[in-house]
Structure formats: C-alpha cells, structure tokens
Design a protein around this motif. Structure first.
Motif, PDB file in Angstrom:
ATOM      1  N   GLY A  54     -19.887 -26.005   8.735  1.00  0.00           N
ATOM      2  CA  GLY A  54     -20.855 -27.050   8.439  1.00  0.00           C
ATOM      3  C   GLY A  54     -22.249 -26.716   8.943  1.00  0.00           C
ATOM      4  O   GLY A  54     -23.243 -27.011   8.278  1.00  0.00           O
ATOM      5  N   TYR A  55     -22.341 -26.105  10.115  1.00  0.00           N
ATOM      6  CA  TYR A  55     -23.653 -25.699  10.631  1.00  0.00           C
ATOM      7  C   TYR A  55     -24.256 -24.574   9.794  1.00  0.00           C
ATOM      8  O   TYR A  55     -25.459 -24.486   9.623  1.00  0.00           O
ATOM      9  N   LEU A  56     -23.389 -23.706   9.306  1.00  0.00           N
ATOM     10  CA  LEU A  56     -23.866 -22.523   8.591  1.00  0.00           C
ATOM     11  C   LEU A  56     -23.974 -22.729   7.083  1.00  0.00           C
ATOM     12  O   LEU A  56     -24.555 -21.886   6.385  1.00  0.00           O
ATOM     13  N   GLY A  57     -23.386 -23.809   6.551  1.00  0.00           N
ATOM     14  CA  GLY A  57     -23.432 -24.055   5.121  1.00  0.00           C
ATOM     15  C   GLY A  57     -22.591 -23.079   4.318  1.00  0.00           C
ATOM     16  O   GLY A  57     -22.971 -22.677   3.224  1.00  0.00           O
ATOM     17  N   VAL A  58     -21.440 -22.685   4.877  1.00  0.00           N
ATOM     18  CA  VAL A  58     -20.535 -21.748   4.201  1.00  0.00           C
ATOM     19  C   VAL A  58     -19.125 -22.344   4.158  1.00  0.00           C
ATOM     20  O   VAL A  58     -18.855 -23.368   4.785  1.00  0.00           O
ATOM     21  N   GLU A  59     -18.236 -21.705   3.437  1.00  0.00           N
ATOM     22  CA  GLU A  59     -16.832 -22.110   3.402  1.00  0.00           C
ATOM     23  C   GLU A  59     -16.158 -21.721   4.717  1.00  0.00           C
ATOM     24  O   GLU A  59     -16.368 -20.617   5.225  1.00  0.00           O
ATOM     25  N   ALA A  60     -15.336 -22.608   5.260  1.00  0.00           N
ATOM     26  CA  ALA A  60     -14.682 -22.371   6.553  1.00  0.00           C
ATOM     27  C   ALA A  60     -13.826 -21.117   6.552  1.00  0.00           C
ATOM     28  O   ALA A  60     -13.793 -20.371   7.535  1.00  0.00           O
ATOM     29  N   LYS A  61     -13.134 -20.851   5.451  1.00  0.00           N
ATOM     30  CA  LYS A  61     -12.226 -19.697   5.441  1.00  0.00           C
ATOM     31  C   LYS A  61     -12.959 -18.361   5.367  1.00  0.00           C
ATOM     32  O   LYS A  61     -12.349 -17.313   5.554  1.00  0.00           O
TER      33      LYS A  61
END
Length: 140
Positions: A69-76
């Motif tokens: 969420g902080y990075l704006g990417v998919e968790a996986k």
C-alpha cells in the motif's frame, strides 16, 4: 487495515513511524487471499507449521499488503532479503523500513521512511516476572 491492490496510502513524512495493529485470528482478510500474497519460502514455512500456520500466514500476508500500500504495488510482487543479522528488509525497494512482530492473535507492523524501526509484542503471562525481564533486557 487493507489498502487495495496497487493503491498507495499516504507517503510517510520524515520522522513519522506508522504502527499498524493486525488481528490474526480470525484474520481480517480471508486466509486464501493472504496466502496468495506470500512467496514460495513463506508458503513452505506455513506448510511446515501445519495446523498452526494461520497466524503466520495472516501476519506475513498483512505485512505484504501494508507495505504494498505504501509503495503502490501488488503485495505478491514484494521480495525480501535479510541483512547480516537476519533482519528482513525489502530487497529491491529501499525507501521503507519495517518491523513485524506477532504473538497469539495479534501482530504489529511498524513502518518508516527515514529510519530503522523495531516493534515487539509479547503475550503477558502470569508465570513471567515482567519487572525482572524489563531490567535485564531494556535500557532505561
């Protein structure tokens, strides 16, 4: 607790440490969704724990979702590495520092952008002298 996939939460200003409290049992999100965020090593670790795997899956899945969420990417897509002392860090993104701790049914995730962070969480037990432990392991 759950930023959407690829949704960036507010950037962390210098000097700010966010601490997230995560309920592990029952997990805040469906276990299959959390398991889907884990990498092969984390899945293998969960498999070794067998019927006791749910809190670890929930904690590591929540960590991934929070950092993503902080990075704006998919968790996986997040990849982790360990420093020389074994502390995990993001392998390919050095802008966030984090700490994960969990005990029983609760986890804490501390996140900062400009400093190393650490968090610890322990279940209070009647058979442990908290004052003695504090004197031995914590500085004034």
């Amino acid at each position: 607790m759950t930023p959407g996939a690829g949704t960036r939460v507010a950037a962390l200003p210098a000097g700010v440490v966010d601490v997230w409290r995560v309920r592990l049992l029952p997990p805040a999100l469906p276990l299959p969704r959390l398991l889907d965020t884990l990498d092969d090593a984390e899945r293998a670790q969960a498999a070794r724990r067998g019927t006791n795997a749910e809190p670890g899956i929930a904690a590591h899945g929540a960590l991934r979702i929070i950092l993503a969420g902080y990075l704006g990417v998919e968790a996986k897509t997040l990849r982790f590495a360990n420093d020389t002392l074994g502390k995990p860090h993001l392998a390919d993104r050095t802008t966030l520092e984090f700490s994960l701790t969990h005990s029983d049914t609760l986890a804490l995730v501390a996140v900062a952008s400009d400093r190393a962070v650490g968090a610890d969480l322990e279940r209070v037990r009647d058979d442990v002298d908290i004052e003695a432990v504090t004197r031995e392991f914590l500085s004034p």
